[in-house]
Design a protein around this motif. Structure first.
Motif, mmCIF file in Angstrom:
data_model
loop_
_atom_site.group_PDB
_atom_site.id
_atom_site.type_symbol
_atom_site.label_atom_id
_atom_site.label_comp_id
_atom_site.label_asym_id
_atom_site.label_seq_id
_atom_site.Cartn_x
_atom_site.Cartn_y
_atom_site.Cartn_z
ATOM 1 N N ALA A 41 0.834 -1.206 0.000
ATOM 2 C CA ALA A 41 0.000 0.000 0.000
ATOM 3 C C ALA A 41 0.865 1.250 0.000
ATOM 4 O O ALA A 41 0.597 2.219 -0.729
ATOM 5 N N LEU A 42 1.925 1.258 0.801
ATOM 6 C CA LEU A 42 2.805 2.420 0.860
ATOM 7 C C LEU A 42 3.553 2.614 -0.459
ATOM 8 O O LEU A 42 3.811 3.748 -0.874
ATOM 9 N N PHE B 82 -5.709 4.481 7.124
ATOM 10 C CA PHE B 82 -4.689 5.479 6.822
ATOM 11 C C PHE B 82 -3.772 5.667 8.024
ATOM 12 O O PHE B 82 -2.547 5.778 7.895
ATOM 13 N N ALA B 83 -4.361 5.703 9.224
ATOM 14 C CA ALA B 83 -3.563 5.878 10.438
ATOM 15 C C ALA B 83 -2.622 4.697 10.659
ATOM 16 O O ALA B 83 -1.467 4.867 11.083
ATOM 17 N N LEU C 199 -6.030 5.657 -3.119
ATOM 18 C CA LEU C 199 -5.233 4.658 -2.410
ATOM 19 C C LEU C 199 -6.119 3.626 -1.733
ATOM 20 O O LEU C 199 -5.843 2.418 -1.785
ATOM 21 N N ALA C 200 -7.198 4.083 -1.111
ATOM 22 C CA ALA C 200 -8.090 3.165 -0.399
ATOM 23 C C ALA C 200 -8.669 2.114 -1.338
ATOM 24 O O ALA C 200 -8.791 0.927 -0.979
ATOM 25 N N ARG D 4 8.268 7.124 1.835
ATOM 26 C CA ARG D 4 6.893 6.671 1.592
ATOM 27 C C ARG D 4 5.901 7.381 2.524
ATOM 28 O O ARG D 4 4.759 7.637 2.134
ATOM 29 N N LEU D 5 6.343 7.664 3.722
ATOM 30 C CA LEU D 5 5.482 8.432 4.641
ATOM 31 C C LEU D 5 5.188 9.808 4.066
ATOM 32 O O LEU D 5 4.070 10.294 4.125
ATOM 33 N N ALA D 6 6.213 10.417 3.474
ATOM 34 C CA ALA D 6 6.019 11.743 2.863
ATOM 35 C C ALA D 6 5.020 11.653 1.711
ATOM 36 O O ALA D 6 4.160 12.542 1.544
#
Length: 388
Positions: free
Chosen positions: A332-333, A365-366, A347-348, A380-382
């Protein structure tokens, strides 16, 4: 430079999720197209200059079609009238021969519309499928068709080790194909705007589109390209209509899947595993958790995806649910970097498909944010936080 070619595994993942479909073999091919450069006129609407407007109205509505008569009718200086007539002649609205003024079709259209149409040259490129001579639909141009100038794929464009077969047809390009397309009432559906006029082909070249053909158990073919999300209905229709494509596929040797994957597993150093065929026809090999991780093991993102070999594919599996959940987060990331994933909703939708494939609950998402922080996946967080 053409865009990086998306992995063949993505096409396989979509095909195996289709209800009632039993995919059997995968064939990466380079599909031949003609890329035709065309030139055409597009007419911009301009306001008439005052004198120009009265001159053309005098010719059309008053029947004053002589240069000297126009000078006397308006009481203007001859050089001024000559300059106006010369300009209108240059933009194709009228002709002047031996003092006689005649309106062109463009000039008459302008007078009727009350605006001055000025032709501007427009150039663009169109793609025509070579087996059938059919133009590529407009939807394929929304991102990029991703065509290549020759039937060789540079290694830097591959995200895996896919090798492509070349399709060939001896049909020669005919300029009438462009004329036929220009005459179609639905030509806008094939990326040819309706406002273009006097369309002419000025150059063409052979180009090749990377395509994944997936054969099903009933010998039908599914087509996947980078230009279309999911299956490509245009190329699937061509497959149905062109027997030569099926003949090319049929000519490729068929392997015994059990023997093929047993031999692959024995040489892979991934530990014990048993290939078996699922009720939906897909082959799966179940491996121990220790088979996934850093080199030389399989990357965690490969869990639930497919290994490709000799046109066949097998799903890489593990019974560890927690490991499959981690693999879902990893994949996903990675999707946050895709150009077609711009929002959290995009993304979902993709996460749901991956989670279903891995038979786990989709992460929120969290949860994805926490996983990226915990694993120190800062880039990837960014990308995740940048989604709208």
């Amino acid at each position: 430079m053409a865009p990086v070619i998306y992995p063949a595994r993505r096409a396989v993942e979509h095909a195996v999720a289709l209800p009632g479909v039993r995919p059997v073999r995968l064939f990466p091919v380079l599909w031949p197209f003609w890329q035709v450069e065309i030139t055409a006129n597009v007419y911009e609407e301009q306001a008439y200059e005052v004198i120009d407007r009265f001159l053309v109205r005098a010719v059309v509505e008053g029947g004053v079609d002589d240069r000297d008569e126009l000078i006397r009718f308006f009481g203007l200086e001859p050089p001024l009238v000559d300059r106006c007539l010369a300009f209108l002649s240059v933009i194709g609205h009228l002709t002047v021969e031996r003092g006689r003024v005649r309106m062109t079709d463009l000039g008459l259209r302008s007078v009727r519309a009350g605006v001055r149409y000025e032709p501007k040259e427009s150039r663009q490129k169109l793609l025509i499928e070579r087996f059938t001579g059919r133009p590529l639909p407009r939807g394929h141009y929304q991102t990029s068709p991703g065509v290549l100038p020759n039937p060789e794929v540079p290694d830097e464009l591959l995200t895996d080790r896919t090798r492509f077969l070349s399709l060939f047809t001896p049909v020669a390009f005919q300029s009438q194909m462009i004329n036929d397309l220009a005459a179609r009432s639905d030509r806008t559906e094939y990326n040819l705007p309706g406002q273009l006029r006097e369309i002419r082909g000025i150059a063409e070249q052979d180009v090749y589109m990377p395509v994944y053909l997936i054969e099903t158990d009933n010998r039908s073919l599914l087509a996947y390209t980078a230009a279309v999300t999911g299956r490509d209905p245009f190329l699937e229709a061509v497959c149905r209509d062109v027997p030569a494509i099926h003949m090319k596929i049929e000519a490729e040797r068929r392997e015994n899947p059990r023997d093929l994957w047993t031999a692959w597993l024995a040489s892979s150093r991934l530990g014990p595993g048993q290939p078996r065929q699922l009720p939906n026809g897909v082959w799966r090999v179940t491996l121990r958790p220790a088979a996934f991780g850093g080199p030389p093991k399989l990357p965690l993102s490969r869990l639930g995806s497919f290994q490709l070999r000799k046109h066949h594919f097998i799903q890489l599996w593990c019974e560890d649910v927690e490991l499959r959940s981690r693999a879902t987060s990893e994949r996903a990331l990675s999707m946050t970097r895709l150009r077609e994933v711009r929002t959290r909703a995009d993304l979902a939708e993709r996460i749901d498909g991956v989670a279903a494939q891995l038979e786990v609950t989709p992460p929120s998402f969290a949860q994805l944010r926490d996983y990226a922080r915990r694993e120190r996946l800062h880039d990837r967080l960014a990308s995740l936080e940048a989604l709208e």
